[in-house]
Enzyme design. Structure first.
Site, mmCIF file in Angstrom:
data_model
loop_
_atom_site.group_PDB
_atom_site.id
_atom_site.type_symbol
_atom_site.label_atom_id
_atom_site.label_comp_id
_atom_site.label_asym_id
_atom_site.label_seq_id
_atom_site.Cartn_x
_atom_site.Cartn_y
_atom_site.Cartn_z
ATOM 1 N N GLU A 1 -8.229 1.793 -12.866
ATOM 2 C CA GLU A 1 -7.583 2.981 -12.311
ATOM 3 C C GLU A 1 -6.431 3.446 -13.187
ATOM 4 O O GLU A 1 -6.314 4.638 -13.510
ATOM 5 C CB GLU A 1 -7.112 2.688 -10.884
ATOM 6 C CG GLU A 1 -8.262 2.598 -9.894
ATOM 7 C CD GLU A 1 -7.839 2.126 -8.516
ATOM 8 O OE1 GLU A 1 -8.608 2.355 -7.556
ATOM 9 O OE2 GLU A 1 -6.757 1.521 -8.381
ATOM 10 N N CYS B 1 -1.629 1.591 -3.087
ATOM 11 C CA CYS B 1 -2.699 2.580 -3.025
ATOM 12 C C CYS B 1 -2.223 4.004 -2.771
ATOM 13 O O CYS B 1 -2.805 4.953 -3.312
ATOM 14 C CB CYS B 1 -3.736 2.169 -1.977
ATOM 15 S SG CYS B 1 -3.088 1.437 -0.483
ATOM 16 N N GLU C 1 -26.148 15.444 -1.314
ATOM 17 C CA GLU C 1 -27.542 15.614 -0.912
ATOM 18 C C GLU C 1 -28.479 14.666 -1.665
ATOM 19 O O GLU C 1 -29.594 14.392 -1.218
ATOM 20 C CB GLU C 1 -27.988 17.067 -1.100
ATOM 21 C CG GLU C 1 -28.106 17.507 -2.543
ATOM 22 C CD GLU C 1 -28.602 18.948 -2.657
ATOM 23 O OE1 GLU C 1 -29.551 19.316 -1.943
ATOM 24 O OE2 GLU C 1 -28.022 19.705 -3.463
ATOM 25 N N LYS D 1 -0.321 5.349 -5.989
ATOM 26 C CA LYS D 1 -1.316 5.321 -7.071
ATOM 27 C C LYS D 1 -2.324 6.456 -6.908
ATOM 28 O O LYS D 1 -2.681 7.132 -7.885
ATOM 29 C CB LYS D 1 -2.041 3.980 -7.080
ATOM 30 C CG LYS D 1 -3.156 3.877 -8.108
ATOM 31 C CD LYS D 1 -3.995 2.646 -7.837
ATOM 32 C CE LYS D 1 -4.727 2.766 -6.507
ATOM 33 N NZ LYS D 1 -5.463 1.544 -6.135
ATOM 34 N N TYR E 1 -10.058 -3.379 -10.400
ATOM 35 C CA TYR E 1 -9.863 -1.991 -9.992
ATOM 36 C C TYR E 1 -8.505 -1.448 -10.426
ATOM 37 O O TYR E 1 -8.398 -0.280 -10.839
ATOM 38 C CB TYR E 1 -10.067 -1.842 -8.486
ATOM 39 C CG TYR E 1 -8.994 -2.428 -7.602
ATOM 40 C CD1 TYR E 1 -7.969 -1.628 -7.107
ATOM 41 C CD2 TYR E 1 -9.016 -3.770 -7.238
ATOM 42 C CE1 TYR E 1 -6.977 -2.163 -6.298
ATOM 43 C CE2 TYR E 1 -8.039 -4.311 -6.429
ATOM 44 C CZ TYR E 1 -7.022 -3.500 -5.954
ATOM 45 O OH TYR E 1 -6.037 -4.040 -5.148
ATOM 46 N N CYS F 1 0.820 -1.217 0.000
ATOM 47 C CA CYS F 1 0.000 0.000 0.000
ATOM 48 C C CYS F 1 0.849 1.260 0.000
ATOM 49 O O CYS F 1 0.619 2.179 -0.784
ATOM 50 C CB CYS F 1 -0.925 -0.004 1.218
ATOM 51 S SG CYS F 1 -1.975 1.459 1.306
ATOM 52 N N HIS G 1 -27.175 21.545 0.946
ATOM 53 C CA HIS G 1 -27.322 22.097 -0.403
ATOM 54 C C HIS G 1 -26.444 23.329 -0.600
ATOM 55 O O HIS G 1 -26.298 24.126 0.327
ATOM 56 C CB HIS G 1 -28.796 22.480 -0.613
ATOM 57 C CG HIS G 1 -29.079 23.028 -1.971
ATOM 58 N ND1 HIS G 1 -29.147 22.242 -3.098
ATOM 59 C CD2 HIS G 1 -29.314 24.308 -2.376
ATOM 60 C CE1 HIS G 1 -29.420 23.003 -4.132
ATOM 61 N NE2 HIS G 1 -29.523 24.270 -3.730
#
Length: 449
Positions: A183, A48, A443, A51, A179, A43, A438
């Site tokens: 990616e 990760c 939302e 990346k 993934y 990682c 908002h």
């Protein structure tokens, strides 16, 4: 315990191993960890973290175009300096590696920069020849990228090498549809490469909700990424000019400058010596463990990607923590694998938690599905036609939200908080009763009807 060199010997200093080592030492155990490469694991060093930094860098390609609609005067052809980004990313990797090392040392964990292999239920041998003993051994060696067996496969790279490329290739072929493949397809595309992604089937991101993954496929194709389905490697041939000619089933060959394999990951158990402790690996080479991360040998445990469970960094950390608390902290703890959120940092990103629509129908029968299909406010002003899709799956009888899935800007950031609601078994009515924030994309989660 006094008869052993250590109370705990950890093999592998990745996310799971470092957490287990640090917490075990904090509980008073004498701990050593052997790491043949660098502290931090996949990682931090080659996964990760670097990346995600490339993902951030790639996003500027679209952001610079959009900025003009927001009044910024941007050069018509902004220049991208790969070496600048690469050097900064690798420097950040060095910084985190140092932080991980300092954390272990501050907890009196002995770091041994050597490869270690198991020689028995309570012993390991280091690459330098020294053999040490421990009351318990924790296997946390992670996994490595799988490389297909085909002629010329030595000409390809994996996610391990991609961070060290001399330059961004002009044409890239990526094998896989998970993934990592999606990616890096987005990353390379935004950096100006022509990307071809090939896959053995016609489905990308198989574990994600079908509508969400189909939307990503649609957007990726609109951006110019080329997908070739039902394609398996037949061979890679290096041409005289240095380019690579890739042959595949059901499609014509393609010439590219770089081939990247993203076809899954294999547990790093080869040559680890686990057979000396009577441990039999599963069909994929993983270490089978029980709910307490204990293998068939009572003194040997395993956490993280080397096991036959979920290959995610946060899961490995939870497993390392639970192991340390259970074995050395007097606090029996087990990891709950239900409702784990996951994300793909594609362009745009997707995220999901809980059951997909298909899974919910199979397990629950009667479900209600709510969706919101919209353009983000930023995309509207930027004249970008890319649309977001949010999806909520509820058990019909109880109104309980059993799945949330989304694609769009910042989807992973939004889902982390929303995953708490799914984990807490909240209902659609609970979402409806929450006042919207908002204007925001998030939302939409409380406005679905």
């Amino acid at each position: 315990m006094a008869g052993y060199d250590y109370d705990l010997f950890v093999i592998g200093a990745g996310s799971g191993g470092t957490r287990a080592a640090r917490v075990s030492a904090a509980h008073g155990a004498r701990v050593a960890v052997a790491e043949e490469y660098r502290v931090g694991g996949t990682c931090v060093i080659r996964g990760c973290v670097p990346k995600k930094l490339l993902v951030y860098g790639a996003h500027f390609a679209e952001d610079l175009k959009d900025a003009q609609r927001f009044g910024w005067r941007v050069p018509s052809a902004p220049e991208f300096d790969w070496k600048c980004l690469q050097e900064n990313v690798l420097a950040e990797v060095d910084r985190i590696n140092g932080a991980y090392t300092s954390t272990l040392e501050s907890h009196s964990v002995e770091i041994i920069p050597e490869r270690a292999v198991v020689t028995g239920p309570n012993s390991v041998k280091l690459a330098g020849g020294r053999e040490v003993t421990a009351e318990r051994i924790l296997i946390a060696v992670g996994a490595r990228p799988a490389v297909p067996e085909c002629k010329g496969s030595e000409h390809g790279i994996t996610s391990n090498e991609v961070f060290h490329l001399d330059a961004i290739p002009r044409r890239v072929l990526i094998a896989g549809a998970g993934y990592i493949a999606n990616e890096f397809a987005g990353i390379f595309h935004q950096f100006g490469a022509h990307v071809t992604l090939i896959n053995r089937s016609d489905v990308i991101l198989r574990s994600y909700d079908a509508q969400i993954r189909d939307r990503l496929l649609q957007i990726s194709m609109m951006k110019g990424i080329d997908f070739r389905f039902h394609a398996e490697f037949a061979g890679i041939e290096k041409q005289a000019d240095g380019s690579l000619k890739v042959s595949m089933t059901n499609h014509d060959p393609v010439e590219v400058d770089c081939v990247m394999f993203a076809t899954g990951r294999v547990p790093n158990t080869e040559g680890l010596g686990l057979e000396s402790a009577g441990i039999e690996l599963d069909a994929k080479g993983a270490v089978p463990v029980d709910e307490d991360s204990q293998s068939s040998c009572p003194s040997i445990y395993a956490v993280g990607d080397v096991t036959n469970r979920v290959q995610l960094t946060p899961v490995a950390i939870r497993e390392g923590q639970a192991f340390a608390d259970t074995v050395f902290g007097g606090k029996p703890t087990r990891v709950d694998y239900d409702c784990i959120p996951a994300a793909v940092f594609s362009h745009p990103p997707i995220a999901g938690v809980g059951m997909t629509e298909s899974e919910a129908k199979q397990k629950l029968g009667n479900v209600r599905v709510y969706t919101s299909d919209f353009r983000a406010m930023k995309n509207v002003l930027a004249n970008r036609n890319e649309r977001c899709l949010y999806k909520m799956i509820c058990e019909a009888e109880t109104d309980r939200v059993v799945g949330l899935h989304m694609i769009g800007p910042d989807a992973p950031e939004i889902l982390q908080a929303a995953a708490i609601a799914v984990k807490a078994r909240l209902t659609k009515a609970d979402f409806d009763a929450t006042v919207a924030l908002h204007p925001s994309m998030a939302e939409e989660l409380v406005l679905m009807r």
